[in-house]
Design an enzyme around this catalytic site. Structure first.
Site, short mmCIF file in Angstrom:
data_model
loop_
_atom_site.label_atom_id
_atom_site.label_comp_id
_atom_site.label_asym_id
_atom_site.label_seq_id
_atom_site.Cartn_x
_atom_site.Cartn_y
_atom_site.Cartn_z
CG ASN A 94 -17.60 -44.48 -34.76
OD1 ASN A 94 -18.77 -44.80 -34.57
ND2 ASN A 94 -16.58 -45.11 -34.17
CG HIS B 6 -13.91 -40.21 -36.55
ND1 HIS B 6 -14.13 -39.90 -35.24
CD2 HIS B 6 -13.67 -41.54 -36.57
CE1 HIS B 6 -14.02 -40.98 -34.49
NE2 HIS B 6 -13.73 -41.99 -35.29
CB CYS C 11 -8.81 -36.23 -39.11
SG CYS C 11 -8.46 -35.69 -40.79
#
Length: 394
Positions: free
Chosen positions: A297, A299, A334
């Site tokens: 994904n 991240h 993040c």
């Protein structure tokens, strides 16, 4: 996030002297000319075939050169080497001789199976040597990885695994992905290398826009509960990176498999106080994700966050204590190019000092350089248990 091969070996004992040759021309009941493995071997008397030891050129008999080996004349094309080694034409079926566990008969590769009317997914893991830490127990990251693995395999067995990391077909149509907002883990005992653990997991609704997933880790041999975990997930648009209300079609996909049961871990509703540099006891700055920390994904995977908060935990506590429970609240994703700070504050110390005795409770914060919060958390630590030594024999 949601056959057997058999081989016969034929050996021939060498002739030590001429006494083994009988007058009728047989040797140990065999004809003086025997066919062994398609090779015609001549057995002759020592005295008849004896030649001068100082002969320079090997004589020929009927066009065949004859040589002397240890006083015994024989054709050159007869090999004195041992019989050729036999090779297995196919690998033996070793598993045919090993007993199988009753519950593994339907899951020969350890990929898990559905139980209890299709509502509970069960998977069995063997703890590998590279999954344990310096204290000989599995790491927290290993436990969280097993949580994620069983969740994905659950959806796969239900036929609900589309593209991406755990996205269902309806989610794929709408560019939606799962993101975890809260994770609670309670560890009663850590498994170690060679232990076999059984993991059960199930899903249920949680409020209007959330979904819950629970796990229970058990010792496979004794049934003892080792770890319990509960989590909350929401959906996010993969393109806009914003939270999105789950569509009714997604709920229809999952509601057949909902389990109406209490959560494995009772929700900790205590509010985490604000944590700043002035309050923090330990600060680890300059944390940066590596490429291997990202999932499909794009991240940082949520498991990595647990490792980051441990980097700023008090070293004396990490050495003398073990993590008993943790509550993680995820606030922001993040990315690869982010730089983070990890802050830890000791909330409660043990009765005789947190560095050596008693329980220790800590508060944690992961933030970006601009101050944006990535994750908040609370951990509880207990003194490490003394290793159990084998009882001495009387």
């Amino acid at each position: 996030m949601f056959a057997t091969a058999s081989t016969a070996f034929f050996s021939i004992s060498p002739l030590s002297d001429a006494s083994t040759v009988k007058p009728d021309g047989s040797v140990c009941g065999l004809s003086a000319t025997a066919h062994i493995r398609g090779i015609r071997q001549k057995i002759v008397s020592y005295k008849i075939l004896q030649i001068r030891a100082d002969a320079q050129t090997p004589p020929k008999v009927n066009g065949t050169r004859v040589v002397v080996r240890n006083g015994l004349k024989s054709d050159e094309n007869i090999s004195c080497s041992p019989p050729p080694r036999a090779f297995l034409k196919q690998l033996p079926d070793w598993t045919a001789e090993k007993p199988k566990r009753p519950d593994m008969l339907g899951d020969p590769f350890g990929l898990g199976r559905i139980i209890q009317d299709g509502l509970i997914f069960r998977q069995i893991f063997s703890i590998r040597s590279y999954e344990i830490g310096a204290d000989g127990n599995v790491s927290v990251e290993t436990l969280l990885n097993h949580l994620q693995e069983t969740a994905l395999n659950h959806l796969k067995h239900l036929g609900l695994l589309g593209d991406g990391l755990g996205s269902t077909p309806e989610m794929c149509k709408r560019n939606l992905i799962w993101v975890v907002t809260k994770m609670q883990v309670m560890v009663d005992r850590y498994p170690t290398w060679g232990d076999v653990v059984q993991v059960d997991t199930w899903i249920s609704p949680s409020g209007k826009n959330c979904f819950s997933r629970d796990w229970v880790f058990r010792d496979y041999d004794t049934g003892e509960i080792l770890t319990k975990a509960s989590s909350c997930y929401v959906t996010m648009n993969k393109q806009t990176r914003k939270l999105s209300k789950p569509p009714d079609e997604l709920r229809a996909e999952l509601e057949t498999y909902y389990v109406d049961a209490p959560h494995a871990v009772e929700e900790d509703k205590r509010k985490l106080p604000k944590l700043t540099d002035s309050i923090a006891d330990y600060i680890q700055s300059g944390l940066t994700p590596s490429w291997s920390d990202l999932d499909v994904n794009q991240h940082v995977n949520n498991v990595k966050y647990a490792g980051w908060i441990l980097q700023s935990s008090p070293p004396p506590v990490v050495e003398s204590h073990e993590l008993a429970s943790m509550t993680l609240e995820y606030r922001k994703e993040c990315k690869w190019d982010n730089v983070l700070d990890s802050l830890t504050c000791v909330l409660r110390e043990g009765t005789d000092g947190w560095a050596s005795y008693g329980e220790v409770e800590c508060q944690h914060l992961l933030r970006l350089k601009d101050g944006a919060q990535i994750m908040k958390g609370r951990t509880k630590w207990r003194p490490k248990r003394a290793p159990q030594l084998p009882a001495e024999s009387a």
